[in-house]
Scaffold this active site. Structure first.
Site, mmCIF file in Angstrom:
data_model
loop_
_atom_site.group_PDB
_atom_site.id
_atom_site.type_symbol
_atom_site.label_atom_id
_atom_site.label_comp_id
_atom_site.label_asym_id
_atom_site.label_seq_id
_atom_site.Cartn_x
_atom_site.Cartn_y
_atom_site.Cartn_z
ATOM 1 C CB CYS A 1 4.669 -9.752 12.370
ATOM 2 S SG CYS A 1 3.002 -10.192 11.813
ATOM 3 N NE ARG B 1 5.215 -7.305 19.833
ATOM 4 C CZ ARG B 1 4.245 -7.473 18.941
ATOM 5 N NH1 ARG B 1 3.940 -6.491 18.103
ATOM 6 N NH2 ARG B 1 3.573 -8.615 18.876
#
Length: 281
Positions: free
Chosen positions: A240, A183
């Protein structure tokens, strides 16, 4: 008072403490009802359920229609009311757990500290460690008495998207991304349709804080590993995908004795919502 982690053994010894509330934070980002269903099938005795989307987050768009990320923080007074409905007062020891290495429980840990409540800890190893010890689960539903917790000065630090934008040029703060490497690199379009990371961000997957059994690494090991990334935690920002797993890295830093890092609550989901903001891959 436990302020970071509590072991299964310690929780068993203090299971009957009166001023204690245990909160089940299980969740599945792909199936928002999975946590509630798992709780109904079996939870720690006396535990109450809290939902990431419903109680630990606000609407993604504010009253002006501005997108603030997938899991923006709720208003503090709204959160205080949630805590009171769970029976939490100023002298309550709160224990949070999940089934995911603490990734959701750490969000609740950080939020309680955000409103100035220090007596909150994550069950090390979560429900997996509890059942591995041969301890029973319950399907009973508890109804708490109203708590009286009040808001106190925060024990946390947070930064805005403006602060992160300014840091692009100043590089005064170390930015650490808690997402998995694929990611971070922009290779998982299923979860992150706009792939990549904030320019200059380092990568420390939250699961790297854990041992193979799902419990946290020792304070010494965490300190050694984190010190290679963050020279001064007071000049570091954790982020995040949406401000949830970043709290796991913040918890790991506290366990390591490296205190003072900030949370960027909006994180990648807020950042990438504007195509004018730069993206690194």
């Amino acid at each position: 008072m436990w302020t970071t982690l509590i072991s299964v053994a310690d929780l068993v010894r203090h299971q009957q403490d009166r001023n204690q509330v245990i909160l089940d934070c299980r969740h599945d980002l792909g199936n928002p009802q999975a946590g509630r269903e798992a709780y109904a099938q079996g939870h720690l005795p006396g535990a109450l359920f809290v939902h990431l989307d419903e109680q630990l987050s606000a609407c993604s768009r504010d009253h002006d229609g501005i997108f603030r990320g997938r899991h923006p923080l709720p208003d503090q007074q709204t959160f205080i009311q949630t805590l009171r409905s769970l029976g939490i007062s100023d002298d309550t020891q709160v224990i949070a757990y999940d089934a995911h290495g603490g990734m959701f429980a750490a969000r609740l840990w950080w939020m309680l500290r955000w409103v100035g409540h220090e007596a909150v800890a994550v069950l090390d190893g979560g429900i997996t460690a509890w059942t591995a010890a041969g301890l029973p689960l319950s399907t009973d539903l508890s109804i708490p008495s109203a708590g009286t917790i009040s808001q106190h000065p925060p024990l946390t630090v947070q930064v805005s998207i403006g602060d992160v934008l300014e840091n692009l040029s100043s590089a005064a703060m170390t930015l650490v991304d808690a997402r998995a490497a694929d990611r971070y690199r922009g290779e998982n379009e299923t979860i992150d349709p706009v792939g990549g990371h904030i320019p200059g961000a380092l990568n420390r997957f939250f699961k790297d804080n854990l041992q193979p059994d799902g419990t946290f690494k020792s304070p010494l090991q965490l300190s050694q590993e984190w010190s290679q990334l963050v020279a001064d935690p007071a000049r570091a920002i954790m982020q995040c995908g949406s401000g949830v797993t970043a709290c796991h890295n913040l918890l790991a830093l506290e366990v390591a004795g490296l205190c003072g890092a900030a949370l960027y609550p909006g994180s990648w989901s807020e950042w990438c919502a504007d195509p004018a903001r730069p993206v690194a891959r």
